[in-house]
Design an enzyme around this catalytic site. Structure first.
Site, PDB file in Angstrom:
ATOM      1  N   SER A 223       0.919  -1.239   0.094  1.00 43.58           N
ATOM      2  CA  SER A 223      -0.063  -0.075   0.077  1.00 43.58           C
ATOM      3  C   SER A 223       0.932   1.114   0.044  1.00 43.58           C
ATOM      4  O   SER A 223       0.253   2.526  -0.273  1.00 43.58           O
ATOM      5  CB  SER A 223      -0.775  -0.008   1.164  1.00 43.58           C
ATOM      6  OG  SER A 223      -1.770  -1.064   0.911  1.00 43.58           O
TER       7      SER A 223
ATOM      8  N   CYS B  38      -9.721  -1.974   3.679  1.00 41.46           N
ATOM      9  CA  CYS B  38      -8.642  -0.793   3.522  1.00 41.46           C
ATOM     10  C   CYS B  38      -8.973  -0.307   1.987  1.00 41.46           C
ATOM     11  O   CYS B  38     -10.204  -0.042   1.621  1.00 41.46           O
ATOM     12  CB  CYS B  38      -7.165  -1.067   3.558  1.00 41.46           C
ATOM     13  SG  CYS B  38      -6.060   0.376   3.432  1.00 41.46           S
TER      14      CYS B  38
ATOM     15  N   GLN C 180     -12.926   0.907   0.248  1.00 41.11           N
ATOM     16  CA  GLN C 180     -12.902   1.917  -0.807  1.00 41.11           C
ATOM     17  C   GLN C 180     -13.739   1.607  -1.906  1.00 41.11           C
ATOM     18  O   GLN C 180     -14.739   2.157  -2.638  1.00 41.11           O
ATOM     19  CB  GLN C 180     -11.896   2.925  -0.850  1.00 41.11           C
ATOM     20  CG  GLN C 180     -11.191   3.349   0.307  1.00 41.11           C
ATOM     21  CD  GLN C 180      -9.564   3.889   0.249  1.00 41.11           C
ATOM     22  OE1 GLN C 180      -9.178   3.489  -0.976  1.00 41.11           O
ATOM     23  NE2 GLN C 180      -9.137   4.282   1.078  1.00 41.11           N
TER      24      GLN C 180
ATOM     25  N   GLY D 123      -5.065   6.729   2.295  1.00 39.21           N
ATOM     26  CA  GLY D 123      -4.997   8.389   2.546  1.00 39.21           C
ATOM     27  C   GLY D 123      -6.480   8.918   1.785  1.00 39.21           C
ATOM     28  O   GLY D 123      -6.398   9.971   1.501  1.00 39.21           O
TER      29      GLY D 123
ATOM     30  N   HIS E 244      -6.763  -2.875   9.075  1.00 37.36           N
ATOM     31  CA  HIS E 244      -6.308  -3.931   8.867  1.00 37.36           C
ATOM     32  C   HIS E 244      -6.289  -5.011   9.819  1.00 37.36           C
ATOM     33  O   HIS E 244      -5.722  -4.827  10.745  1.00 37.36           O
ATOM     34  CB  HIS E 244      -4.634  -3.816   8.672  1.00 37.36           C
ATOM     35  CG  HIS E 244      -4.229  -2.981   7.327  1.00 37.36           C
ATOM     36  ND1 HIS E 244      -3.785  -3.511   6.310  1.00 37.36           N
ATOM     37  CD2 HIS E 244      -4.369  -1.684   6.796  1.00 37.36           C
ATOM     38  CE1 HIS E 244      -3.442  -2.757   5.185  1.00 37.36           C
ATOM     39  NE2 HIS E 244      -3.860  -1.474   5.672  1.00 37.36           N
TER      40      HIS E 244
ATOM     41  N   GLU F 282      -5.491  -7.972   9.947  1.00 45.07           N
ATOM     42  CA  GLU F 282      -4.500  -9.136  10.028  1.00 45.07           C
ATOM     43  C   GLU F 282      -3.362  -8.490  10.995  1.00 45.07           C
ATOM     44  O   GLU F 282      -2.742  -9.621  11.341  1.00 45.07           O
ATOM     45  CB  GLU F 282      -3.871  -9.265   8.728  1.00 45.07           C
ATOM     46  CG  GLU F 282      -2.628  -8.387   8.295  1.00 45.07           C
ATOM     47  CD  GLU F 282      -3.118  -6.949   7.783  1.00 45.07           C
ATOM     48  OE1 GLU F 282      -2.561  -6.078   7.925  1.00 45.07           O
ATOM     49  OE2 GLU F 282      -4.482  -6.581   7.652  1.00 45.07           O
TER      50      GLU F 282
END
Length: 413
Positions: A68, A288, A292, A332, A383, A385
């Protein structure tokens, strides 16, 4: 005064860059003209990217190898970096993805029984240009006030032209000529090119999977499919360019979209793929970037945050349980969806039914999760994980398994 503070070079105005910086010097230049002199760390040369900051106190190796961060220069707000060196067990992908690395006080020597080499050596070996001995606290405050922006690190021969240190105006112009993150479609650049499978692990090893998941790799971290495999799932990790026919051929009980880099507004292919998944009512879980894309598939907009969320200490409330979790973030962009009550997904006159914001960031009220009420689908912006990070959100993998089991039961009925 802390001894390390005396080693931190001050920010200098545009017209005051020293004529002789020395062989180990490096210069950090922001697109607004802010310029800091420090010491080269890692590889020497030039790197350009969007400059962002990470507030994690630990986990620098996982941060560096998180896809990312592709095309981003990462500033670490923790002052001491590299203390535990680098090992071959903790990377979250096969390489370092950050474009550049900014630290205040790099460890003079690493100390860990797990370490194989120093962080400086690893950055140099992978060609990652970094800078140390800069005031990362002041730099972070600057980015918080003005927002993230393009930046570059220059060191070695790239700082010199015609035997003289390059003019700062020249360096700033090079920064401003770099592409912005808005509009960037980057998932295909970090995704695997060939599919692979993670079989059930731990107590489930050697047994028939409790569910089969197709995980679309948009920049997936290696721990993510392992978290599902630990729960008895078979996970097929497939490239970002995979089509719906290929996904269906794997007979999944559920589909997962991972984290990843870039602007979700440019993820047209990924959005269309997810809509095909939703149309078939295959249970869906996204994290994440996958959150989106879920928001966009439902018809909501996305927008760029001023400086984003990056770290392992972000408080989020799960509105289903009322529980507050401390979570790991790296994003972001955010989804623009109504925070209060239920709303009808705007896409195609409400084709996907009712949706609610399931999780919310407590620092700034940003949407941190979505739940479809008429489809078997949900997502979160962070996240679960936990690599690196707290394990507060691990239950989301169990929630995904419950969703798949519920969907299977309904189909059989």
């Amino acid at each position: 005064m802390n001894a390390s503070a005396t080693r931190t070079a001050p920010t200098v105005p545009l017209d005051e860059l020293p004529a002789d910086l020395g062989p180990d010097a490096a210069v950090l230049v922001l697109e607004d003209g802010r310029t800091s002199v420090g010491r080269a760390y890692g590889a020497r040369g030039t790197t350009v990217g969007e400059i962002v900051f990470n507030t994690g106190m630990t986990g620098y190796q996982e941060t560096l190898t998180d896809p990312s961060y592709h095309r981003q220069i990462v500033v670490m707000t923790a002052p001491h970096i590299g203390n535990t060196g680098v090992n071959d067990e903790d990377p979250e992908s096969g390489r370092i993805w950050v474009s550049g690395y900014v630290v205040r006080d790099p460890a003079r020597r690493y100390s860990s029984w797990r370490a194989d080499r120093s962080l400086d050596e690893e950055l140099a070996a992978q060609g990652v240009v970094g800078i140390s001995d800069v005031d990362t606290r002041a730099l972070t405050r600057h980015l918080r006030e003005l927002g993230v922006m393009r930046a570059a690190i220059f060191s070695g021969e790239d700082l010199v032209r015609g035997g003289r240190v390059r003019p700062v105006a020249d360096l700033v112009e090079e920064v401003r000529s770099a592409p912005a993150m808005e509009g960037a479609a980057l998932a295909a650049e970090v995704s695997v090119t060939e599919a692979y499978t993670i079989e059930p692990l731990g107590e489930h090893a050697g047994q028939e999977p409790v569910a089969t998941v197709v995980a679309v790799d948009l920049g997936i971290k290696s721990m993510t499919p392992y978290r599902m495999a630990e729960r008895g799932m078979r996970v097929h990790v497939v490239p970002a360019t995979t089509d719906i026919a290929t996904i269906e051929s794997l007979q999944p009980d559920g589909v997962f979209f991972s984290n990843g880099p870039g602007d979700p507004g440019a993820a047209t292919t990924e959005v269309e793929l997810l809509r095909a998944v939703l149309d078939r009512k295959i249970p869906y879980f996204g994290i994440c970037y996958g959150n989106q894309i879920f928001g966009r598939a439902l018809g909501y907009g996305t927008y760029k945050l001023a400086y984003g969320h990056r770290g392992i200490n972000q408080p989020v409330m799960d509105r289903t349980t009322g529980k507050v979790e401390v979570t790991a973030h790296n994003h972001g962009f955010a989804v623009d969806a109504p925070l209060d009550g239920e709303s009808t997904a705007p896409y195609d006159d409400g084709r996907y039914g009712r949706v609610r914001v399931s999780h919310i960031g407590l620092n700034d009220q940003v949407v941190e999760g979505l739940e479809a009420l008429d489809l078997p689908a949900f997502s979160v912006q962070y996240h679960p994980e936990a690599a690196a990070g707290p394990h507060d959100a691990a239950y989301l993998f169990d929630r995904f398994l419950d969703l798949m089991n519920q969907s299977t039961t309904e189909q059989e009925a």
